[in-house]
Write a protein that holds these residues in place. Structure first.
Motif, mmCIF file in Angstrom:
data_model
loop_
_atom_site.group_PDB
_atom_site.id
_atom_site.type_symbol
_atom_site.label_atom_id
_atom_site.label_comp_id
_atom_site.label_asym_id
_atom_site.label_seq_id
_atom_site.Cartn_x
_atom_site.Cartn_y
_atom_site.Cartn_z
ATOM 1 N N SER A 282 0.815 -1.329 -0.208
ATOM 2 C CA SER A 282 0.070 0.210 -0.007
ATOM 3 C C SER A 282 0.816 1.345 -0.095
ATOM 4 C CB SER A 282 -0.952 0.060 1.209
ATOM 5 O OG SER A 282 -0.141 0.046 2.346
ATOM 6 N N GLY A 283 2.098 1.177 -0.144
ATOM 7 C CA GLY A 283 3.102 2.242 0.023
ATOM 8 C C GLY A 283 3.366 2.948 -1.459
ATOM 9 N N PRO A 284 4.478 3.684 -1.469
ATOM 10 C CA PRO A 284 4.921 4.105 -2.700
ATOM 11 C C PRO A 284 5.312 3.213 -3.790
ATOM 12 C CG PRO A 284 6.496 4.908 -1.022
ATOM 13 C CD PRO A 284 5.191 4.039 -0.445
ATOM 14 N N GLU A 285 5.418 3.614 -5.037
ATOM 15 C CA GLU A 285 5.914 2.434 -6.021
ATOM 16 C C GLU A 285 7.410 3.007 -6.333
ATOM 17 O OE1 GLU A 285 3.738 0.635 -9.506
ATOM 18 O OE2 GLU A 285 5.095 2.289 -10.552
ATOM 19 N N VAL A 286 8.360 2.190 -6.659
ATOM 20 C CA VAL A 286 9.694 2.359 -6.991
ATOM 21 C C VAL A 286 9.779 1.591 -8.055
ATOM 22 C CG1 VAL A 286 12.162 2.457 -6.568
ATOM 23 C CG2 VAL A 286 10.171 2.834 -4.458
ATOM 24 N N THR A 287 10.542 2.280 -9.151
ATOM 25 C CA THR A 287 10.899 1.288 -10.208
ATOM 26 C C THR A 287 12.283 1.156 -10.412
ATOM 27 O OG1 THR A 287 9.176 2.357 -11.791
ATOM 28 C CG2 THR A 287 10.995 1.290 -12.870
ATOM 29 N N VAL A 288 12.631 -0.190 -10.412
ATOM 30 C CA VAL A 288 14.165 -0.611 -10.327
ATOM 31 C C VAL A 288 14.673 -1.431 -11.606
ATOM 32 C CG1 VAL A 288 15.804 -2.039 -8.774
ATOM 33 C CG2 VAL A 288 13.676 -1.011 -7.749
ATOM 34 N N MET A 289 15.839 -1.076 -11.867
ATOM 35 C CA MET A 289 16.358 -1.904 -12.902
ATOM 36 C C MET A 289 17.719 -2.235 -12.613
ATOM 37 S SD MET A 289 16.980 -0.125 -16.701
ATOM 38 C CE MET A 289 18.440 -0.708 -17.758
ATOM 39 N N GLN A 290 18.325 -3.553 -13.214
ATOM 40 C CA GLN A 290 19.489 -4.033 -12.686
ATOM 41 C C GLN A 290 19.973 -4.462 -14.242
ATOM 42 O OE1 GLN A 290 21.864 -5.616 -10.810
ATOM 43 N NE2 GLN A 290 22.784 -6.879 -12.538
ATOM 44 N N SER A 291 21.387 -4.149 -14.311
ATOM 45 C CA SER A 291 22.107 -4.415 -15.728
ATOM 46 C C SER A 291 23.305 -4.667 -15.311
ATOM 47 C CB SER A 291 21.904 -3.145 -16.429
ATOM 48 O OG SER A 291 22.327 -3.397 -17.974
ATOM 49 N N ASN A 292 23.980 -5.788 -16.167
ATOM 50 C CA ASN A 292 25.237 -6.246 -16.254
ATOM 51 C C ASN A 292 25.906 -5.568 -17.368
ATOM 52 O OD1 ASN A 292 27.648 -7.831 -17.059
ATOM 53 N ND2 ASN A 292 27.379 -8.932 -15.397
ATOM 54 N N LEU A 293 26.843 -4.861 -17.234
ATOM 55 C CA LEU A 293 27.392 -3.946 -18.623
ATOM 56 C C LEU A 293 28.572 -4.657 -19.393
ATOM 57 C CD1 LEU A 293 27.563 -0.625 -16.797
ATOM 58 C CD2 LEU A 293 25.588 -1.659 -18.219
ATOM 59 N N LEU A 294 28.778 -5.942 -19.224
ATOM 60 C CA LEU A 294 29.795 -6.699 -20.049
ATOM 61 C C LEU A 294 31.139 -6.179 -19.995
ATOM 62 C CD1 LEU A 294 30.659 -9.263 -21.523
ATOM 63 C CD2 LEU A 294 29.651 -8.182 -23.518
ATOM 64 N N PHE A 295 31.981 -6.101 -18.802
ATOM 65 C CA PHE A 295 33.237 -5.620 -18.800
ATOM 66 C C PHE A 295 33.128 -3.862 -19.322
ATOM 67 C CE2 PHE A 295 33.978 -9.937 -19.527
ATOM 68 C CZ PHE A 295 34.486 -10.308 -18.382
ATOM 69 N N GLY A 296 31.865 -3.558 -19.242
ATOM 70 C CA GLY A 296 31.925 -1.898 -19.873
ATOM 71 C C GLY A 296 31.602 -1.653 -21.246
ATOM 72 N N GLU A 297 31.395 -2.872 -21.928
ATOM 73 C CA GLU A 297 31.057 -2.680 -23.242
ATOM 74 C C GLU A 297 29.863 -2.540 -23.872
ATOM 75 O OE1 GLU A 297 33.487 -2.791 -25.563
ATOM 76 O OE2 GLU A 297 35.190 -2.905 -23.950
ATOM 77 N N ALA A 298 28.719 -2.322 -22.597
ATOM 78 C CA ALA A 298 27.359 -2.363 -23.089
ATOM 79 C C ALA A 298 27.116 -0.668 -23.585
ATOM 80 C CB ALA A 298 26.636 -2.594 -21.692
ATOM 81 N N ASP A 299 26.169 -0.659 -24.329
ATOM 82 C CA ASP A 299 25.827 0.692 -24.771
ATOM 83 C C ASP A 299 25.137 1.341 -23.876
ATOM 84 O OD1 ASP A 299 24.662 2.705 -26.233
ATOM 85 O OD2 ASP A 299 23.908 1.374 -27.979
ATOM 86 N N ALA A 300 25.939 2.524 -23.307
ATOM 87 C CA ALA A 300 25.616 3.290 -22.267
ATOM 88 C C ALA A 300 24.251 4.080 -22.702
ATOM 89 C CB ALA A 300 26.758 4.379 -21.966
ATOM 90 N N ALA A 301 24.319 4.486 -24.078
ATOM 91 C CA ALA A 301 23.176 5.504 -24.469
ATOM 92 C C ALA A 301 21.774 4.791 -24.193
ATOM 93 C CB ALA A 301 23.333 5.954 -25.734
#
Length: 314
Positions: free
Chosen positions: A92-111
């Motif tokens: 019954s409380g506030p909603e929080v949107t959460v995201m988890q991401s592995n960036l593959l040694f920093g090679e993921a598309d940051a944009a």
């Protein structure tokens, strides 16, 4: 001739059932051997053998064999169905949107990461394999405007980890005794107050099996000691078929995907035509309910990101 065919079908059915039984055993076992833990990652696929065997027994009219296979199929359903059934309770409380991401040694598309944060109104982002270079690319792409409060431990290789938040962070901490960086911070939510945020990344069992086993045990101790509302974003390098992962859920924490009935939520490997085939990226919740959980493609990463909309208890 017909009897010979029936015998072949019955034999194939029993082979399939044995495979299904192996999957069940792998699912429930607390294995200390690396090879069994690695195979257990796909135990759910092996369990399908029980259903195949049941069908073959029915085709061959092997009724007694079909009854035995039916019992095994029931055991499979007992392990698998819960992740497809939404919990049905709503906080019954506030909603929080959460995201988890592995960036593959920093090679993921940051944009793309920042775009997903913006498009989904993400308030908390946890990342693994955060390098200084990708941290800068995230900043250049506008992550600071969206999530200005950050606790980052960026380093080369796959060891870096980060927490990004829309709301202020305090009591930041990097845990000792882990090969990769594992972090926590307290987020000051404007409606709920203090909410603990954890970003975990135990070492893969294929790289250092003893460390993986030990680190999941340490994470369980950390979560067992946690009081109050909390959110975990992690690449646990473990699936629902690992008893070491399920042990994390025996206390106050629940898997967001299980709460939402989202199914296995496959996330790895996302950079193969035949993938992803296993779910090792997870969001966990304490004192809250996740009603919408899904995965997102992040170009350049070998993991799909996980997105959850979590409603905290009032």
């Amino acid at each position: 001739m017909r009897k010979w065919v029936e015998r072949v079908v019955l034999g194939a059915g029993w082979c399939a059932v044995v495979v299904g039984v192996v999957g069940i055993v792998l699912h429930f076992g607390a294995w200390r051997w690396q090879v069994l833990v690695l195979v257990a990652s796909g135990a759910s696929y092996l369990m399908l053998g029980a259903a195949v065997g049941l069908v073959l027994f029915l085709v061959a009219r092997g009724w007694r064999s079909a009854v035995a296979a039916g019992v095994i199929v029931a055991a499979v359903l007992w392990t698998q169905l819960p992740m497809f059934v939404p919990e049905g309770r709503a906080a019954s409380g506030p909603e929080v949107t959460v995201m988890q991401s592995n960036l593959l040694f920093g090679e993921a598309d940051a944009a793309a990461v920042v775009g997903a944060v913006r498009a989904n109104n993400v308030e908390v982002l946890t990342v693994d394999e955060l390098t200084p270079e990708v941290a800068q690319r995230l900043a250049d792409a506008g992550i600071t405007e969206l999530l200005p409060h950050q606790f980052l431990q960026a380093r080369g290789g796959g060891g870096g980890t980060g927490i990004f938040s829309r709301y202020p962070l305090r009591d930041t901490k990097k845990y000792d005794g882990f090969l990769l960086d594992n972090l926590t911070a307290t987020m000051e939510h404007p409606q709920r107050g203090a909410v603990a945020v954890f970003a975990f990344h135990p070492v893969p069992p294929s790289v250092d099996f003893p460390a993986w086993s030990s680190e999941l045990g340490k994470i369980r101790e950390i979560l067992d000691a946690q009081q109050g509302p909390a959110i975990v974003g992690a690449d646990f390098n473990a699936t629902r078929d690992h008893s070491a992962f399920r042990a994390l859920l025996r206390g106050r924490f629940v898997a967001a995907a299980d709460q939402a009935g989202a199914g296995p939520l496959l996330t790895f490997p996302a950079d193969r035509r035949w993938g992803p085939v296993i779910g090792i990226d997870h969001i966990l919740v304490a004192d809250g309910t996740a009603a919408d959980v899904r995965s997102l493609t992040i170009p350049g990463s070998d993991h799909r990101a996980v997105l959850a909309r979590v409603q905290l208890n009032a």
